[in-house]
Design a protein around this motif. Structure first.
Motif, PDB file in Angstrom:
ATOM      1  N   ARG A 155       5.866  11.864   3.586  1.00 37.10           N
ATOM      2  CA  ARG A 155       4.962  10.817   4.088  1.00 37.10           C
ATOM      3  C   ARG A 155       5.181  10.596   5.584  1.00 37.10           C
ATOM      4  NH1 ARG A 155       5.068   6.020   3.128  1.00 37.10           N
ATOM      5  NH2 ARG A 155       2.832   5.619   3.285  1.00 37.10           N
ATOM      6  N   LYS A 208       1.200   4.271  -2.904  1.00 37.52           N
ATOM      7  CA  LYS A 208       1.054   5.699  -2.629  1.00 37.52           C
ATOM      8  C   LYS A 208       2.243   6.491  -3.157  1.00 37.52           C
ATOM      9  CE  LYS A 208      -1.911   5.380   1.459  1.00 37.52           C
ATOM     10  NZ  LYS A 208      -2.030   5.660   2.911  1.00 37.52           N
ATOM     11  N   LYS A 226       0.829  -1.207   0.000  1.00 39.28           N
ATOM     12  CA  LYS A 226       0.000   0.000   0.000  1.00 39.28           C
ATOM     13  C   LYS A 226       0.866   1.260   0.000  1.00 39.28           C
ATOM     14  CE  LYS A 226      -3.986   2.010   2.345  1.00 39.28           C
ATOM     15  NZ  LYS A 226      -4.935   1.872   3.490  1.00 39.28           N
ATOM     16  N   SER A 227       1.955   1.224   0.766  1.00 35.58           N
ATOM     17  CA  SER A 227       2.855   2.371   0.813  1.00 35.58           C
ATOM     18  C   SER A 227       3.548   2.574  -0.533  1.00 35.58           C
ATOM     19  CB  SER A 227       3.900   2.173   1.914  1.00 35.58           C
ATOM     20  OG  SER A 227       3.292   2.104   3.181  1.00 35.58           O
TER      21      SER A 227
END
Length: 461
Positions: free
Chosen positions: A193, A8, A4-5
């Motif tokens: 982030r 992103k 998921k990171s």
């Protein structure tokens, strides 16, 4: 790093690429027009026009694709947007490579220099615009600059060979610079982030702490150097049995003279943690409480004490229960008279006192006559009320230094101390007490709807 990171980060890289694309497309069109104008008189007009048309179409489409990405609400995946960008880049780069292979003049040094300068400018601009992905800038530099290096090498002279080597070095330098840009971009994204994640975590922590502060069933408040209460929670208002508005105006200077002011508050401004358990009268409505206080200094950014943080717990109920437990350990639960344990203690003290001062004392055994009949006929609750009334009557006629104790059931002991140093006088005092007991016994006991007459048997030693 989680999938998921990575997704992103990929979205952010694509976003950077598409926001740079309009400027790159415009630059590509402008340089193509300049080159065509410069080579118009020495090149095939049809081929040059076809190439210019292709480069214009390609870059206009890329520009429109970038504007579409920026303004559209259509949510494609980052992989789809990346493929669209790469296809456009590949077509544009191949067209530029074709230009070098087809239109590079062999004998005109001035035009060669002009083309090399335009190529260098275009490739220098690509360092920033294509630095999001290694795949992008490596594809561009290799396909764009390699043909020019080959063309220069094929010119045959030593100077062109050196120029070809210089072009290869320049290509490697551009790739190295773009790699550095790529690394910096990734670090910036990671840092942003982490910052945003830390900011979110901090906000969540602040929200949790605020909820704990607001909803905690204990009192929490802070105060400044002037001892004004600055922050406080509902738990404090509940303990003080008041409102938050009334607490807002409280000033801890009003505690002057209390141990909380003279000891605890002063210690806080000396940098010490404070612990206090004891009685306290509230400032608002003068409630008598028993509190447990924990306090610690609050420091500013310069390390100076600017106030204190206090946690306050109302332990009045706990203290009352402890006192009740202690009381019942030495007193009869029904009549609240001293029980056997307290009687033994008082008797030991009395014997020691008699031995020192040689005073007489008396021990009276009192038993209510026919009390069992009352219990059996009227019920135990009536019997209990009679015992309480009897205990109350006797307690009123004895001295404070005497001890009236219940052994259990209807059996009582009256311990008379400090009667006299003369035996006869001590006997007379004891008889008078016995007469008083019989007198109070003669009064009718009115319990609920019953009128009872009681007598007692008394033994003295």
């Amino acid at each position: 790093m989680s999938q998921k990171s990575k997704e992103k980060i990929d979205v952010k890289l694509i976003d950077i690429s598409y926001h740079n694309l309009p400027y790159a497309a415009i630059a590509s069109i402008v340089i193509a027009l300049m080159l065509c104008i410069g080579l118009w008189n020495v090149s095939n007009h049809i081929l040059l026009s076809v190439w210019l048309g292709l480069i214009l179409c390609t870059n206009i489409l890329r520009y429109m694709d970038a504007r579409y990405y920026i303004s559209t609400s259509l949510k494609l995946t980052s992989g789809q947007w990346k493929r669209r960008f790469y296809i456009g880049l590949l077509i544009n780069t191949l067209l530029w490579a074709l230009f070098i292979l087809v239109f590079f003049p062999k004998d005109n040094i001035l035009l060669q220099s002009f083309i090399i300068i335009m190529v260098a400018g275009l490739s220098a601009g690509a360092v920033a615009s294509l630095s999001s992905y290694r795949q992008f800038f490596i594809t561009f530099f290799v396909l764009f600059l390699t043909p020019l290096s080959v063309i220069l090498y094929l010119q045959g002279s030593m100077h062109y060979t050196l120029l070809s080597i210089a072009m290869i070095i320049y290509m490697l330098l551009m790739i190295a610079m773009a790699s550095k840009f790529n690394k910096n971009v990734l670090e910036i994204i990671y840092t942003n982030r982490l910052y945003r994640e830390s900011e979110r975590n901090l906000k969540r922590s602040e929200d949790r702490v605020l909820k704990i502060f607001q909803q905690a069933p204990i009192g929490i408040f802070s105060f400044d150097k002037q001892l004004r209460i600055s922050e406080y929670n509902q738990g404090l208002a509940d303990i003080m049995q008041t409102t938050l508005e009334e607490i807002k105006d409280l000033d801890l200077n009003q505690l002057e003279g209390h141990v909380l002011y003279s000891d605890c508050i002063q210690k806080i401004f000396k940098g010490e943690d404070v612990f206090y358990e004891g009685p306290y009268t509230t400032l608002v409505n003068k409630l008598e409480l028993w509190i447990d206080v924990r306090a610690t200094p609050i420091y500013n950014d310069d390390g100076e004490i600017e106030g204190g943080l206090v946690v306050l717990i109302d332990i009045t109920d706990k203290k009352m229960k402890e006192e009740q437990i202690n009381f019942l350990a030495f007193h009869d639960e029904l009549t609240h008279l001293p029980n056997r344990s307290l009687l033994h203690d008082r008797l030991d003290q009395l014997l020691a006192h008699i031995e020192r001062n040689h005073h007489f004392a008396a021990l009276m055994f009192i038993d209510l006559d026919h009390f069992q009949t009352i219990n059996d006929s009227l019920g135990h609750h009536i019997g209990d009320m009679v015992l309480k009334e009897f205990s109350s009557r006797i307690s009123k006629i004895i001295r404070k230094e005497d001890t009236f104790s219940r052994l259990g059931g209807d059996e009582f002991i009256l311990l008379l101390s400090e009667l006299s140093s003369e035996q006869l006088q001590a006997v007379n005092v004891t008889l008078k007490v016995s007469e008083k007991i019989h007198q109070v016994m003669e009064k009718v006991y009115k319990v609920e709807n019953h009128s009872l007459h009681l007598t007692a048997s008394i033994g003295v030693t």
